[in-house]
Design a protein around this motif. Structure first.
Motif, PDB file in Angstrom:
ATOM      1  N   SER A 252       0.812  -1.218   0.000  1.00 17.65           N
ATOM      2  CA  SER A 252       0.000   0.000   0.000  1.00 17.65           C
ATOM      3  C   SER A 252       0.846   1.269   0.000  1.00 17.65           C
ATOM      4  O   SER A 252       0.531   2.253   0.665  1.00 17.65           O
TER       5      SER A 252
ATOM      6  N   SER B  60       2.032   4.779  -1.047  1.00 16.30           N
ATOM      7  CA  SER B  60       1.203   5.860  -1.568  1.00 16.30           C
ATOM      8  C   SER B  60       1.855   7.238  -1.499  1.00 16.30           C
ATOM      9  O   SER B  60       1.259   8.221  -1.943  1.00 16.30           O
TER      10      SER B  60
ATOM     11  N   ARG C 193      -3.610  -0.599  -6.275  1.00 16.23           N
ATOM     12  CA  ARG C 193      -4.696  -0.288  -7.198  1.00 16.23           C
ATOM     13  C   ARG C 193      -5.348   1.074  -6.972  1.00 16.23           C
ATOM     14  O   ARG C 193      -5.984   1.617  -7.865  1.00 16.23           O
ATOM     15  N   LYS C 194      -5.226   1.632  -5.792  1.00 15.17           N
ATOM     16  CA  LYS C 194      -5.952   2.858  -5.470  1.00 15.17           C
ATOM     17  C   LYS C 194      -5.113   4.126  -5.674  1.00 15.17           C
ATOM     18  O   LYS C 194      -5.572   5.224  -5.380  1.00 15.17           O
TER      19      LYS C 194
ATOM     20  N   HIS D 247     -12.250  -3.699  -5.032  1.00 15.42           N
ATOM     21  CA  HIS D 247     -12.702  -2.551  -4.249  1.00 15.42           C
ATOM     22  C   HIS D 247     -11.949  -2.420  -2.931  1.00 15.42           C
ATOM     23  O   HIS D 247     -12.153  -1.456  -2.206  1.00 15.42           O
TER      24      HIS D 247
ATOM     25  N   THR E 189      -8.217  -2.163  -0.782  1.00 16.77           N
ATOM     26  CA  THR E 189      -6.783  -1.907  -0.851  1.00 16.77           C
ATOM     27  C   THR E 189      -6.088  -3.133  -0.282  1.00 16.77           C
ATOM     28  O   THR E 189      -6.385  -3.559   0.838  1.00 16.77           O
TER      29      THR E 189
END
Length: 324
Positions: free
Chosen positions: A135, A137, A157-158, A192, A194
Protein backbone atom coordinates in the motif's frame (compact mmCIF):
# COMPACT_ATOMS: atom_id res chain seq x y z
CA UNK A 1 6.66 0.33 -20.81
CA UNK A 2 7.04 -3.43 -20.45
CA UNK A 3 4.27 -5.97 -19.90
CA UNK A 4 4.46 -8.07 -16.72
CA UNK A 5 2.06 -11.02 -16.78
CA UNK A 6 0.98 -13.41 -14.05
CA UNK A 7 2.03 -17.01 -14.60
CA UNK A 8 -0.05 -19.81 -13.09
CA UNK A 9 1.54 -22.79 -14.83
CA UNK A 10 4.93 -23.62 -16.27
CA UNK A 11 3.13 -24.72 -19.45
CA UNK A 12 2.00 -21.14 -20.07
CA UNK A 13 5.47 -19.57 -20.14
CA UNK A 14 6.28 -20.14 -23.83
CA UNK A 15 2.80 -19.21 -25.17
CA UNK A 16 2.87 -15.99 -23.14
CA UNK A 17 6.36 -15.14 -24.38
CA UNK A 18 5.21 -15.69 -27.96
CA UNK A 19 2.14 -13.48 -27.33
CA UNK A 20 4.44 -10.61 -26.34
CA UNK A 21 4.89 -10.56 -22.56
CA UNK A 22 8.19 -9.05 -21.43
CA UNK A 23 8.41 -10.64 -17.99
CA UNK A 24 6.36 -12.65 -15.50
CA UNK A 25 5.51 -13.14 -11.85
CA UNK A 26 4.45 -16.41 -10.26
CA UNK A 27 3.64 -18.07 -6.97
CA UNK A 28 5.19 -21.22 -5.53
CA UNK A 29 4.36 -22.96 -2.25
CA UNK A 30 6.98 -25.59 -1.32
CA UNK A 31 6.14 -28.73 0.64
CA UNK A 32 7.95 -27.58 3.78
CA UNK A 33 5.76 -24.48 3.92
CA UNK A 34 2.61 -26.59 3.75
CA UNK A 35 4.01 -28.92 6.41
CA UNK A 36 4.83 -26.13 8.87
CA UNK A 37 2.22 -23.49 8.18
CA UNK A 38 -0.13 -24.68 5.53
CA UNK A 39 -2.37 -22.05 4.04
CA UNK A 40 -3.03 -20.39 7.39
CA UNK A 41 -0.13 -18.07 6.56
CA UNK A 42 -0.42 -17.42 2.81
CA UNK A 43 3.02 -17.29 1.23
CA UNK A 44 1.89 -15.20 -1.73
CA UNK A 45 -1.71 -14.10 -1.11
CA UNK A 46 -3.13 -17.07 -2.97
CA UNK A 47 -4.33 -19.89 -0.72
CA UNK A 48 -4.87 -22.01 -3.83
CA UNK A 49 -3.35 -25.36 -4.77
CA UNK A 50 -5.83 -27.07 -7.09
CA UNK A 51 -5.89 -24.90 -10.20
CA UNK A 52 -3.36 -22.88 -12.20
CA UNK A 53 -2.42 -20.20 -9.69
CA UNK A 54 0.77 -21.71 -8.24
CA UNK A 55 3.73 -23.44 -9.83
CA UNK A 56 3.18 -26.96 -8.58
CA UNK A 57 6.54 -28.30 -7.43
CA UNK A 58 10.26 -27.65 -7.14
CA UNK A 59 10.88 -29.76 -10.23
CA UNK A 60 8.54 -27.50 -12.19
CA UNK A 61 10.42 -24.47 -10.89
CA UNK A 62 13.60 -26.05 -12.23
CA UNK A 63 11.94 -26.49 -15.63
CA UNK A 64 10.76 -22.88 -15.51
CA UNK A 65 14.28 -21.69 -14.65
CA UNK A 66 15.61 -23.55 -17.71
CA UNK A 67 12.98 -21.83 -19.88
CA UNK A 68 13.98 -18.45 -18.46
CA UNK A 69 17.62 -19.09 -19.35
CA UNK A 70 16.53 -20.01 -22.86
CA UNK A 71 14.10 -17.17 -23.57
CA UNK A 72 15.65 -14.45 -21.37
CA UNK A 73 12.24 -13.35 -20.02
CA UNK A 74 12.56 -13.15 -16.25
CA UNK A 75 10.12 -14.64 -13.75
CA UNK A 76 9.73 -12.89 -10.41
CA UNK A 77 8.60 -15.05 -7.49
CA UNK A 78 5.87 -13.55 -5.32
CA UNK A 79 6.40 -13.75 -1.55
CA UNK A 80 3.86 -11.06 -0.84
CA UNK A 81 1.92 -12.28 2.17
CA UNK A 82 0.81 -9.41 4.42
CA UNK A 83 2.53 -10.96 7.46
CA UNK A 84 4.26 -14.12 8.64
CA UNK A 85 4.94 -15.86 11.93
CA UNK A 86 8.43 -15.16 13.37
CA UNK A 87 9.70 -18.68 12.74
CA UNK A 88 8.77 -18.40 9.07
CA UNK A 89 11.21 -15.60 8.17
CA UNK A 90 14.25 -17.92 8.13
CA UNK A 91 12.21 -20.37 6.03
CA UNK A 92 11.55 -17.63 3.47
CA UNK A 93 15.21 -16.63 3.49
CA UNK A 94 16.20 -20.25 2.79
CA UNK A 95 13.59 -20.47 0.02
CA UNK A 96 14.93 -17.32 -1.64
CA UNK A 97 18.47 -18.69 -1.52
CA UNK A 98 17.38 -21.99 -3.04
CA UNK A 99 15.41 -20.32 -5.81
CA UNK A 100 18.22 -17.81 -6.44
CA UNK A 101 20.72 -20.59 -7.05
CA UNK A 102 18.14 -22.26 -9.28
CA UNK A 103 18.06 -19.12 -11.45
CA UNK A 104 15.38 -16.83 -9.98
CA UNK A 105 16.91 -13.51 -8.98
CA UNK A 106 13.88 -11.27 -8.33
CA UNK A 107 11.22 -11.53 -5.61
CA UNK A 108 8.07 -9.60 -4.73
CA UNK A 109 7.71 -8.78 -1.02
CA UNK A 110 4.59 -7.40 0.66
CA UNK A 111 5.55 -7.47 4.36
CA UNK A 112 7.65 -4.61 5.76
CA UNK A 113 9.03 -6.84 8.52
CA UNK A 114 10.21 -9.33 5.90
CA UNK A 115 11.96 -6.49 4.04
CA UNK A 116 13.80 -5.57 7.25
CA UNK A 117 14.70 -9.21 7.92
CA UNK A 118 16.05 -9.75 4.40
CA UNK A 119 18.04 -6.53 4.53
CA UNK A 120 19.83 -7.79 7.63
CA UNK A 121 20.16 -11.48 6.80
CA UNK A 122 19.97 -12.26 3.07
CA UNK A 123 23.41 -13.17 1.70
CA UNK A 124 22.56 -13.53 -2.00
CA UNK A 125 22.15 -10.47 -4.28
CA UNK A 126 18.46 -10.97 -4.95
CA UNK A 127 16.46 -8.06 -6.36
CA UNK A 128 13.43 -7.01 -4.33
CA UNK A 129 10.22 -5.64 -5.79
CA UNK A 130 7.78 -4.10 -3.32
CA UNK A 131 4.28 -5.52 -3.74
CA UNK A 132 1.22 -3.37 -4.21
CA UNK A 133 0.01 -5.16 -1.06
CA UNK A 134 2.38 -2.87 0.84
CA UNK A 135 0.00 0.00 0.00
CA UNK A 136 2.74 2.46 -0.91
CA UNK A 137 1.20 5.86 -1.57
CA UNK A 138 3.73 8.64 -0.91
CA UNK A 139 7.43 9.45 -1.20
CA UNK A 140 8.07 8.87 2.51
CA UNK A 141 7.06 5.23 2.18
CA UNK A 142 9.07 4.84 -1.01
CA UNK A 143 12.14 6.38 0.67
CA UNK A 144 11.87 3.76 3.41
CA UNK A 145 11.51 0.92 0.92
CA UNK A 146 14.49 2.22 -1.04
CA UNK A 147 16.59 2.17 2.13
CA UNK A 148 15.61 -1.48 2.63
CA UNK A 149 16.86 -2.46 -0.80
CA UNK A 150 13.79 -2.21 -3.03
CA UNK A 151 14.58 -1.93 -6.75
CA UNK A 152 10.99 -1.69 -8.03
CA UNK A 153 7.84 -0.19 -6.55
CA UNK A 154 4.53 -1.77 -7.56
CA UNK A 155 1.85 0.84 -6.96
CA UNK A 156 -1.35 -0.53 -5.47
CA UNK A 157 -4.70 -0.29 -7.20
CA UNK A 158 -5.95 2.86 -5.47
CA UNK A 159 -3.05 5.16 -6.42
CA UNK A 160 -3.95 7.59 -9.21
CA UNK A 161 -1.58 8.36 -12.12
CA UNK A 162 -1.19 11.86 -10.71
CA UNK A 163 -0.12 10.49 -7.32
CA UNK A 164 2.30 8.09 -9.02
CA UNK A 165 3.83 10.98 -10.94
CA UNK A 166 4.27 13.00 -7.74
CA UNK A 167 6.08 10.10 -6.03
CA UNK A 168 8.26 9.32 -9.07
CA UNK A 169 9.20 12.96 -9.71
CA UNK A 170 10.33 13.28 -6.08
CA UNK A 171 12.50 10.17 -6.36
CA UNK A 172 14.07 11.42 -9.60
CA UNK A 173 14.85 14.75 -7.98
CA UNK A 174 16.29 13.28 -4.76
CA UNK A 175 18.12 10.29 -6.28
CA UNK A 176 18.98 11.16 -9.91
CA UNK A 177 21.74 8.54 -10.10
CA UNK A 178 19.79 5.76 -8.35
CA UNK A 179 16.64 5.23 -10.43
CA UNK A 180 13.97 2.79 -9.36
CA UNK A 181 11.56 0.88 -11.57
CA UNK A 182 7.83 1.47 -11.18
CA UNK A 183 4.93 -0.84 -11.96
CA UNK A 184 1.19 -0.16 -12.18
CA UNK A 185 -1.88 -2.31 -12.77
CA UNK A 186 -3.23 -2.25 -16.33
CA UNK A 187 -5.62 -5.18 -16.84
CA UNK A 188 -7.92 -7.50 -14.85
CA UNK A 189 -8.91 -8.08 -11.24
CA UNK A 190 -9.94 -4.59 -10.22
CA UNK A 191 -10.72 -4.84 -6.52
CA UNK A 192 -12.70 -2.55 -4.25
CA UNK A 193 -10.25 -3.28 -1.43
CA UNK A 194 -6.78 -1.91 -0.85
CA UNK A 195 -4.61 -5.02 -0.71
CA UNK A 196 -2.76 -4.09 2.50
CA UNK A 197 -6.06 -3.91 4.37
CA UNK A 198 -7.74 -6.95 2.81
CA UNK A 199 -8.19 -10.02 5.00
CA UNK A 200 -10.24 -11.98 2.48
CA UNK A 201 -9.09 -15.49 1.59
CA UNK A 202 -8.24 -16.39 -2.01
CA UNK A 203 -8.66 -20.13 -1.67
CA UNK A 204 -10.03 -23.22 -3.40
CA UNK A 205 -13.13 -23.56 -1.24
CA UNK A 206 -14.50 -20.01 -1.02
CA UNK A 207 -14.91 -17.15 -3.48
CA UNK A 208 -12.89 -14.14 -2.25
CA UNK A 209 -14.79 -11.05 -1.19
CA UNK A 210 -13.43 -9.19 -4.22
CA UNK A 211 -15.49 -11.54 -6.41
CA UNK A 212 -18.77 -10.32 -4.93
CA UNK A 213 -20.77 -8.57 -7.67
CA UNK A 214 -20.89 -4.80 -7.43
CA UNK A 215 -21.11 -1.79 -9.67
CA UNK A 216 -18.88 1.30 -9.48
CA UNK A 217 -20.46 4.67 -10.31
CA UNK A 218 -19.69 8.36 -9.87
CA UNK A 219 -21.72 9.75 -6.98
CA UNK A 220 -22.41 12.99 -8.82
CA UNK A 221 -23.96 11.09 -11.71
CA UNK A 222 -26.54 9.06 -9.81
CA UNK A 223 -29.03 9.28 -7.00
CA UNK A 224 -27.48 6.79 -4.57
CA UNK A 225 -30.71 6.37 -2.61
CA UNK A 226 -32.53 5.23 -5.75
CA UNK A 227 -29.67 3.24 -7.26
CA UNK A 228 -30.48 -0.27 -6.08
CA UNK A 229 -29.85 -2.53 -9.06
CA UNK A 230 -27.06 -5.07 -8.64
CA UNK A 231 -25.76 -7.50 -11.28
CA UNK A 232 -27.99 -10.58 -11.32
CA UNK A 233 -27.15 -14.15 -12.31
CA UNK A 234 -27.88 -13.43 -15.96
CA UNK A 235 -25.32 -10.61 -15.91
CA UNK A 236 -22.68 -12.90 -14.45
CA UNK A 237 -23.36 -15.73 -16.92
CA UNK A 238 -23.26 -13.30 -19.84
CA UNK A 239 -19.90 -11.93 -18.65
CA UNK A 240 -18.42 -15.45 -18.59
CA UNK A 241 -19.69 -16.39 -22.04
CA UNK A 242 -18.72 -13.17 -23.81
CA UNK A 243 -15.06 -12.30 -23.34
CA UNK A 244 -14.42 -8.55 -23.20
CA UNK A 245 -10.94 -7.11 -22.96
CA UNK A 246 -10.44 -5.85 -19.43
CA UNK A 247 -13.85 -7.07 -18.30
CA UNK A 248 -12.71 -7.52 -14.69
CA UNK A 249 -10.64 -4.34 -14.64
CA UNK A 250 -9.11 -2.10 -17.30
CA UNK A 251 -6.55 0.68 -17.26
CA UNK A 252 -5.90 1.04 -21.00
CA UNK A 253 -7.25 4.59 -21.20
CA UNK A 254 -4.67 5.63 -18.60
CA UNK A 255 -1.58 4.26 -20.40
CA UNK A 256 -0.70 7.73 -21.71
CA UNK A 257 -0.79 9.17 -18.18
CA UNK A 258 1.04 6.19 -16.70
CA UNK A 259 3.85 6.55 -19.24
CA UNK A 260 4.11 10.27 -18.57
CA UNK A 261 4.17 9.61 -14.83
CA UNK A 262 7.29 7.45 -15.25
CA UNK A 263 5.80 3.95 -15.00
CA UNK A 264 8.24 1.44 -16.49
CA UNK A 265 6.16 -1.77 -16.23
CA UNK A 266 2.44 -2.47 -16.49
CA UNK A 267 0.89 -5.43 -14.70
CA UNK A 268 -1.47 -7.90 -16.32
CA UNK A 269 -3.16 -9.86 -13.52
CA UNK A 270 -3.64 -13.37 -14.89
CA UNK A 271 -2.76 -16.06 -12.36
CA UNK A 272 -5.65 -18.52 -12.44
CA UNK A 273 -7.19 -17.15 -15.65
CA UNK A 274 -7.79 -19.24 -18.74
CA UNK A 275 -4.65 -19.50 -20.86
CA UNK A 276 -6.42 -18.47 -24.06
CA UNK A 277 -7.85 -15.37 -22.39
CA UNK A 278 -4.44 -14.35 -21.04
CA UNK A 279 -2.81 -14.80 -24.45
CA UNK A 280 -5.43 -12.49 -25.94
CA UNK A 281 -4.95 -10.02 -23.06
CA UNK A 282 -1.19 -9.91 -23.72
CA UNK A 283 -1.68 -9.41 -27.46
CA UNK A 284 -4.18 -6.61 -27.01
CA UNK A 285 -2.09 -4.94 -24.32
CA UNK A 286 0.85 -5.08 -26.74
CA UNK A 287 -1.37 -3.52 -29.41
CA UNK A 288 -2.35 -0.74 -27.00
CA UNK A 289 1.33 0.02 -26.35
CA UNK A 290 2.03 0.12 -30.09
CA UNK A 291 -0.86 2.57 -30.57
CA UNK A 292 0.51 4.61 -27.67
CA UNK A 293 3.92 4.87 -29.34
CA UNK A 294 2.42 6.15 -32.59
CA UNK A 295 -0.14 8.57 -31.10
CA UNK A 296 0.46 12.31 -31.18
CA UNK A 297 -1.58 13.18 -28.09
CA UNK A 298 -3.64 11.55 -25.34
CA UNK A 299 -6.94 12.22 -27.12
CA UNK A 300 -5.65 10.64 -30.32
CA UNK A 301 -4.37 7.61 -28.38
CA UNK A 302 -7.73 6.96 -26.69
CA UNK A 303 -9.64 7.34 -29.94
CA UNK A 304 -7.38 4.97 -31.84
CA UNK A 305 -7.14 2.46 -29.01
CA UNK A 306 -10.89 2.23 -28.44
CA UNK A 307 -11.71 1.94 -32.13
CA UNK A 308 -9.16 -0.81 -32.72
CA UNK A 309 -9.35 -2.87 -29.52
CA UNK A 310 -13.04 -2.73 -28.62
CA UNK A 311 -15.47 -3.93 -31.25
CA UNK A 312 -18.55 -2.45 -29.56
CA UNK A 313 -17.84 -0.93 -26.18
CA UNK A 314 -15.36 -1.33 -23.35
CA UNK A 315 -16.10 -2.90 -19.98
CA UNK A 316 -16.43 0.47 -18.16
CA UNK A 317 -14.69 -1.26 -15.25
CA UNK A 318 -11.96 1.36 -14.97
CA UNK A 319 -8.86 1.22 -12.80
CA UNK A 320 -8.23 4.92 -13.27
CA UNK A 321 -10.74 7.68 -13.96
CA UNK A 322 -9.59 9.74 -16.96
CA UNK A 323 -11.32 12.38 -19.03
CA UNK A 324 -12.76 11.18 -22.35
Amino acid sequence: MKITAGLGSVDDYLPYVEAGADEFFCGYVPYEWMKNGGLTYPLNRREVLYYNVQIGSESEMEILAALVRRKKKIVTVALNGLFYAPHQYPMIEALIKRLFHMGFSTFIVGDMALLVFLKKNLTVPAEIHVSGEMSESNHIMIDEMRSLGAKRIIFHRKVTPQEMKSCIDYQKMQYPKQPLEYEAFALNELCHFTGAFCSSLHCDELAPACRLPYRLIRTEQADILNYKRQPDQADLENAVENFVLGQSGCGLCALWQLRDAGITHIKLVSRGNYTADTIEDIRQLKNALNILEKSTCEKDYKKQMKSRLFANDCSHNCYYITEN
